[in-house]
Design a protein around this motif. Structure first.
Motif, short mmCIF file in Angstrom:
data_model
loop_
_atom_site.label_atom_id
_atom_site.label_comp_id
_atom_site.label_asym_id
_atom_site.label_seq_id
_atom_site.Cartn_x
_atom_site.Cartn_y
_atom_site.Cartn_z
N HIS A 327 10.73 100.42 37.96
CA HIS A 327 11.54 99.35 38.55
C HIS A 327 12.26 99.88 39.78
O HIS A 327 12.21 101.08 40.09
CB HIS A 327 12.56 98.81 37.52
CG HIS A 327 11.92 98.20 36.31
ND1 HIS A 327 11.52 96.89 36.26
CD2 HIS A 327 11.61 98.73 35.09
CE1 HIS A 327 10.99 96.64 35.07
NE2 HIS A 327 11.04 97.75 34.34
N ASP A 329 15.62 99.25 40.12
CA ASP A 329 17.03 99.33 39.78
C ASP A 329 17.17 99.95 38.39
O ASP A 329 16.18 100.37 37.78
CB ASP A 329 17.68 97.95 39.83
CG ASP A 329 19.16 98.03 40.21
OD1 ASP A 329 19.77 99.08 39.92
OD2 ASP A 329 19.70 97.07 40.78
N THR A 332 17.67 98.91 31.92
CA THR A 332 18.64 98.44 30.92
C THR A 332 18.13 98.55 29.49
O THR A 332 18.93 98.64 28.56
CB THR A 332 18.98 96.97 31.21
OG1 THR A 332 17.78 96.18 31.20
CG2 THR A 332 19.66 96.83 32.56
N ALA A 346 12.78 97.02 30.85
CA ALA A 346 13.58 95.96 31.47
C ALA A 346 14.59 96.60 32.40
O ALA A 346 15.04 97.73 32.17
CB ALA A 346 14.28 95.11 30.41
N SER A 347 14.95 95.87 33.45
CA SER A 347 15.82 96.42 34.47
C SER A 347 16.83 95.39 34.93
O SER A 347 16.74 94.19 34.61
CB SER A 347 14.97 96.90 35.66
OG SER A 347 15.79 97.30 36.74
N VAL A 348 17.81 95.89 35.71
CA VAL A 348 18.81 95.00 36.28
C VAL A 348 18.19 94.06 37.31
O VAL A 348 18.76 93.00 37.63
CB VAL A 348 19.94 95.86 36.92
CG1 VAL A 348 20.99 94.98 37.59
CG2 VAL A 348 20.59 96.73 35.86
N ASP A 349 17.00 94.41 37.83
CA ASP A 349 16.33 93.54 38.80
C ASP A 349 15.68 92.31 38.15
O ASP A 349 14.85 91.64 38.78
CB ASP A 349 15.29 94.32 39.59
CG ASP A 349 14.23 94.94 38.68
OD1 ASP A 349 14.22 94.65 37.47
OD2 ASP A 349 13.42 95.75 39.19
N ASP A 350 16.03 92.02 36.88
CA ASP A 350 15.58 90.82 36.15
C ASP A 350 14.07 90.84 35.85
O ASP A 350 13.48 89.77 35.63
CB ASP A 350 15.94 89.53 36.89
CG ASP A 350 17.44 89.35 37.06
OD1 ASP A 350 18.18 90.06 36.35
OD2 ASP A 350 17.85 88.54 37.89
N SER A 351 13.45 91.97 35.84
CA SER A 351 12.02 92.06 35.54
C SER A 351 11.81 92.78 34.22
O SER A 351 12.56 93.69 33.85
CB SER A 351 11.28 92.79 36.67
OG SER A 351 11.73 94.13 36.78
N SER A 372 18.91 89.14 33.45
CA SER A 372 18.38 90.45 33.07
C SER A 372 18.34 90.58 31.55
O SER A 372 19.18 90.04 30.83
CB SER A 372 19.23 91.56 33.68
OG SER A 372 20.56 91.48 33.20
N ARG A 374 18.90 92.59 28.24
CA ARG A 374 19.84 93.62 27.82
C ARG A 374 19.29 94.48 26.69
O ARG A 374 19.71 95.63 26.52
CB ARG A 374 21.14 92.96 27.36
CG ARG A 374 21.87 92.17 28.44
CD ARG A 374 22.39 93.11 29.52
NE ARG A 374 23.13 94.21 28.96
CZ ARG A 374 24.41 94.15 28.57
NH1 ARG A 374 25.08 93.01 28.72
NH2 ARG A 374 25.02 95.19 28.08
N SER A 387 18.39 88.54 26.28
CA SER A 387 18.80 88.50 27.68
C SER A 387 20.25 88.08 27.83
O SER A 387 20.88 87.58 26.89
CB SER A 387 17.89 87.53 28.45
OG SER A 387 18.35 87.32 29.75
#
Length: 654
Positions: A327, A329, A332, A346-351, A372, A374, A387
């Motif tokens: 990712h 960012d 998470t 999963a990442s803070v970049d919502d992917s 994002s 969590r 999420s």
């Protein structure tokens, strides 16, 4: 007249009258033959006597000749079976005795004859050992004349005696000769010690050479094992692909059969009640629509890898297997099913992306959340994501075309830029259901079988039935804290979470009806899902609990108070605890290790068997300056995956 003897003349010897005359040519061959026969008999007796001592056993000296004859008979039988060897043995008859003795005593000729019968491929790797001393010298040096302790005592005694004799003034020719002999003996012992030292050094060099050869052999076998595991992965991909195609074909055949039956029934109804159909078109239309075939929903096989990966078990602890630029960012949440299996990040970049750990290839992205993710969990081919949009989504990865029909990919080098070349595809067809009863962000979840438990910032725990897709139980954590006498006055979590403060529900895990939950007040509560009540509360942490995991005996928790505590579930007391310099943000353990992320560029590992602490990750290598902080860790069977704040994911053997 005098006889000839009396006259002084010698008497000529003549043969007797009855003897037949013989010539010289007739006499000499008989004499020579007798001599040769006697010599041959003498040689035969000598050979037989020598064979008695060399071949026959000592206890069976009386049967030596028979043993020799039987041995020679067996040798003749063996020679008859091997014509080439028989030819070589018979060629000795054409050699002179000097040639035979020379070939027996010449070392170079013996070595040449021995090595000419060995294939060249067996000789290219033979090491050349050159020793300073001969084998006889080494054998002579290894025979101790006396034990070391007694030898030292005798040397000290002799030296003290010589000193006393010299001090007493009794020196003379006899004492000088004795001292000279003593000096010669000591020099001889010194030479023997030098020989033994040289032998020890040569043995060490030989052992080092053997170790080097063994390391080379290990690398060869390791590469072979890696190739075998790669072939296993490719075959498993093909098996899954064939199974899914078979299921799709079965669905098509069933739908075709249903359509055929429906068409036959409709034609029968049209032939018998044509007038009724025209009169009552609405009714018949409804009945026809009711009989339209519906696509059968088949439950996909949710198994993981068929074979078990063992390659990482033979790597040195701390060895980097792969590094992936997942990712852009901070990571998470991440999880994987088995070593070299499927990973979801999963990442803070919502992917949210799905990866193949064996090749480092991205299968695609799970799209659907509007914020994002969590927390997430991977179980075989089923993935659950929680999420910040207060929803939980379930995904079945076996439904994705990119996942089930993807061609086998080869293993690539550890290069962070390789992953960026892959086109990330959407895996929207993997979505199974959405669970949306929470009113705030979902921060923790755990599912097993057909049951899922989730924790949210709305201060509730919810139990879900995955078969029906609905919430079956809601547990209010604040209400449980108020009812417990142990929790009175202990809640310190503010209504609005401050920066750096942990989630209200930081971690949870369930097994059957048992549920463990860690919250922002530092408490660990053990719930009974059958009654919905708190069975026990574990008090010890002074900060928010961010991670927990339990087995049959122990429960391990990590907290923002920079400590990890190991609890004994049988007594509810702290079994062990250790701390770090930074808050613990993630933790997981297997049968041997406890791995945690504690705000540093490495994963902190605690070996439970020997109590050793060590670091694993990019921060422990030479490029530690450029390494980012590790926030998430997962470990299974010595296979470690860690996620960092710069979006990188590292895979290590620990």
């Amino acid at each position: 007249m005098d006889s000839p003897s009396q006259s002084g003349h010698p008497r000529s010897s003549s043969p007797p009258l009855d003897a037949s005359p013989r010539s010289v040519s007739d006499t000499e061959p008989n004499v020579l033959g007798n001599v040769i026969t006697r010599d041959l008999n003498r040689i035969q007796r000598t050979v037989a006597a020598t064979a008695n001592h060399l071949i026959a056993p000592l206890a069976e000296g009386a049967q030596a000749s028979g043993h020799y004859q039987s041995a020679m008979g067996d040798l003749s039988k063996q020679l008859a079976k091997r014509p080439s060897l028989q030819k070589r043995m018979l060629s000795l008859n054409h050699r002179s005795p000097s040639e035979l003795m020379r070939s027996r005593l010449s070392t170079s000729e013996i070595q040449h004859r021995a090595l000419t019968h060995v294939p060249e491929e067996m000789l290219h790797n033979v090491p050349n050992y050159e020793h300073s001393y001969s084998l006889f010298q080494g054998f002579q040096a290894t025979i101790p004349e006396e034990s070391d302790g007694e030898g030292r005592k005798h040397r000290h005694r002799r030296r003290d005696g010589k000193h006393k004799s010299l001090e007493g003034g009794g020196g003379g020719p006899a004492s000088l000769a004795a001292m000279d002999r003593e000096k010669t003996a000591l020099k001889r012992q010194l030479e023997l010690l030098a020989i033994r030292k040289n032998m020890a050094s040569s043995e060490i060099r030989e052992i080092d050479q053997k170790i080097s050869n063994l390391h080379q052999m290990r690398d060869i076998v390791f590469d072979r094992l890696a190739g075998l595991e790669q072939e296993e992965v490719e075959i498993e991909h093909e098996i899954i692909s064939v199974e899914n195609k078979m299921e799709d074909l079965e669905d098509e055949l069933e739908l075709a059969a249903i359509e055929e039956n429906t068409r036959r029934g409709a034609s029968t109804d049209d032939g018998s009640n044509a007038d009724d159909t025209a009169a009552d078109e609405g009714f018949m239309s409804e009945s026809i629509y009711a009989k339209l075939p519906q696509k059968k929903v088949r439950k996909r096989n949710r198994r993981g890898r068929i074979s078990t990966a063992v390659l990482h078990e033979h790597l040195e602890p701390g060895h980097k297997i792969r590094e992936i630029s997942a990712h852009e960012d901070t990571i998470t949440a991440l999880d994987f099913d088995v070593p070299f299996g499927t990973m979801v990040t999963a990442s803070v970049d919502d992917s949210v992306r799905v990866w193949d750990l064996n090749s480092g290839r991205c299968y695609g992205s799970l799209e659907g959340h509007i914020a994002s993710v969590r927390c997430l969990q991977v179980e075989d081919n089923l993935v659950a994501t929680g999420s910040a949009d207060a929803s939980i989504r379930l995904w079945d990865l076996s439904k994705a075309d990119a996942f089930k029909y993807s061609p086998p990919s080869t293993v690539v080098d550890d290069d962070a830029e390789i992953v960026e070349n892959f086109k990330v595809q959407s895996m929207a067809d993997c979505h199974v259901m959405t669970l949306g009863s929470h009113v705030d962000e979902v921060t923790a979840l755990y599912f097993q079988g057909d049951t899922l438990v989730s924790g949210s910032a709305d201060k509730t725990l919810r139990q879900w039935d995955l078969v029906k897709g609905r919430c079956v139980q809601t547990l209010d954590v604040l209400w449980a804290a108020a009812q417990s006498s142990m929790d009175e006055g202990k809640w310190r979590s503010p209504a609005i979470r401050a920066p750096g403060e942990g989630d209200f529900i930081g971690a949870l895990q369930c097994f059957d009806a048992a549920l463990a939950c860690g919250t922002a007040d530092g408490m660990v509560r053990l719930w009974d899902l059958r009654s919905g009540q708190v069975h026990r509360s574990l008090v010890g942490h002074t900060g928010a609990v961010t991670a927990l995991q339990f087995d049959d005996v122990h429960l391990v928790t990590g907290s923002l108070d920079r400590s990890i505590r190991i609890w004994d579930l049988r007594t509810g007391t702290i079994y062990d605890a250790y701390g770090y310099e930074n808050p613990v943000t993630s933790m997981q353990f297997d049968t041997r290790r406890i791995v945690s992320a504690a705000g540093v560029p490495v994963a902190k590992i605690y070996d439970k068997t020997d109590g050793r602490h060590w670091d694993c990750g990019a921060g422990a290598t030479e490029d530690a300056i450029n390494a980012a902080v590790v926030d998430r860790v997962r470990v299974k069977d010595g296979y470690l995956v860690e996620g960092r704040r710069d979006g990188m994911v590292g895979v290590w053997a620990c």
